[in-house]
Design an enzyme around this catalytic site. Structure first.
Site, PDB file in Angstrom:
ATOM      1  N   VAL A 103      -9.831   4.789  14.620  1.00 27.57           N
ATOM      2  CA  VAL A 103      -9.819   4.352  15.882  1.00 27.57           C
ATOM      3  C   VAL A 103     -10.870   5.268  16.793  1.00 27.57           C
ATOM      4  O   VAL A 103     -11.574   5.025  17.516  1.00 27.57           O
ATOM      5  CB  VAL A 103      -8.613   4.668  16.659  1.00 27.57           C
ATOM      6  CG1 VAL A 103      -7.985   5.992  16.625  1.00 27.57           C
ATOM      7  CG2 VAL A 103      -8.481   4.154  18.102  1.00 27.57           C
TER       8      VAL A 103
ATOM      9  N   TYR B 241       0.760  -1.210  -0.056  1.00 31.43           N
ATOM     10  CA  TYR B 241      -0.041  -0.011  -0.045  1.00 31.43           C
ATOM     11  C   TYR B 241       0.775   1.283  -0.125  1.00 31.43           C
ATOM     12  O   TYR B 241       0.621   2.280  -0.727  1.00 31.43           O
ATOM     13  CB  TYR B 241      -0.898   0.023   1.441  1.00 31.43           C
ATOM     14  CG  TYR B 241      -1.661   1.229   1.393  1.00 31.43           C
ATOM     15  CD1 TYR B 241      -2.477   1.837   0.654  1.00 31.43           C
ATOM     16  CD2 TYR B 241      -1.073   1.914   2.738  1.00 31.43           C
ATOM     17  CE1 TYR B 241      -3.265   2.989   0.797  1.00 31.43           C
ATOM     18  CE2 TYR B 241      -1.924   3.355   2.722  1.00 31.43           C
ATOM     19  CZ  TYR B 241      -2.736   3.781   2.053  1.00 31.43           C
ATOM     20  OH  TYR B 241      -3.370   5.027   2.324  1.00 31.43           O
TER      21      TYR B 241
END
Length: 303
Positions: free
Chosen positions: A183, A140
């Site tokens: 998160v 990535y």
């Protein structure tokens, strides 16, 4: 001015579209809805349900003739890139080249591209600036950085201006809590539902959380600026995961403690960035404090 946003039904892109429309830009969106959501779309944006690798992209560019492209569509999972590097490269590299070629053929003046902090690996120094050495440790990271080179080549060969925006940890309304990141959204949803959130490691990892509306403002200013190159979009503040959890728990007023599990392989211990360059050259700086941004985000997940 017309702006085409790829991945425009996604978390960050939909906020960018909203701000541009609020500022009287003509906006069209390309998204295959693999991660984006229809409910994120601004009703004033023209929408095309198309994969960025599809040849239909050229028909859309010919019809819309955008002045600026914000190329946000991408495969964004580090885990998925490790599991399937070919698909990661297909979306992030081949898909980007398809957009670049359409931009070249139909007179796009400028491309704005969000880079990834995954290109830095474990930081050699903090805060991270635009000259920090790169150390990609996942497919990535490699695929996202490869596009930065293509942008430089298309500028030299075809005179298409570009601006690369390297975001720190973006959070805010509409973020998907099902992914490996996000998160803030994960903590919000767990706490609202009375569940115990999970923290990997000891929670003392340091991150730089930037609110999505500040990121949208950076994109607006990037369109309006005659500058090009690479710019960090961040807050230059240090926030531990434990402190982040404490802020969100205070908003819920629930006495819930997190569960701690073994840290994940490859997790970076500390990372935060400086925005001095974009402040000096474009005049952007974050307007939202972590408290204000978290309050707006929490209220979104409460609805």
């Amino acid at each position: 001015m017309k702006v085409l946003i790829t991945g425009g039904a996604g978390f960050i892109s939909s906020h960018i579209a909203d701000l541009l429309i609020e500022n009287n830009y003509d906006v069209c969106v390309i998204d295959n809805l693999s991660h984006g959501k229809l409910q994120n779309l601004n009703p004033k944006a023209k929408f095309y349900n198309v994969d960025i690798r599809d040849k239909e992209i050229f028909d859309i560019f010919e019809k819309e003739k955008p002045d600026v492209v914000i190329h946000n569509a991408a495969q964004i999972s580090v885990f998925s890139s490790v599991k399937d590097p070919l698909e990661d490269a297909s979306l992030n590299i081949i898909g980007a080249i398809n957009i670049l070629e359409a931009s070249r053929q139909f007179g796009v003046k400028k491309i704005i591209y969000p880079a990834s902090a995954a290109i830095f690996g474990e930081p050699e120094y903090l805060p991270i600036d635009e000259k920090h050495p790169l150390n990609m440790i996942s497919p990535y990271g490699v695929s996202k950085h490869t596009v930065e080179h293509y942008l430089g080549v298309y500028k030299k060969l075809y005179n298409i201006d570009y601006m690369i925006l390297r975001y720190s940890n973006v959070y805010g309304p509409r973020q998907d809590s099902s992914g490996e990141g996000g998160v803030v959204s994960i903590f919000c949803e767990k706490l609202i539902n009375g569940q115990t959130p999970c923290i990997y490691g000891d929670g003392e990892q340091i991150r730089d959380f930037v609110y999505v509306k500040d990121v949208a403002k950076a994109n607006l200013m990037a369109i309006e600026s005659n500058r090009g190159g690479i710019f960090n979009v961040c807050t230059n503040t240090k926030m531990t995961v434990n402190n982040l959890f404490g802020y969100i728990r205070d908003l819920t007023r629930k006495d819930i403690r997190p569960g701690y599990v073994k840290e994940r392989d490859g997790d970076i211990r500390s990372s935060y960035m400086t925005y001095d360059k974009i402040a000096n050259e474009i005049g952007w700086s974050p307007e939202y404090s972590i408290q204000t941004g978290l309050k707006e985000t929490f209220e979104y997940y409460c609805d």
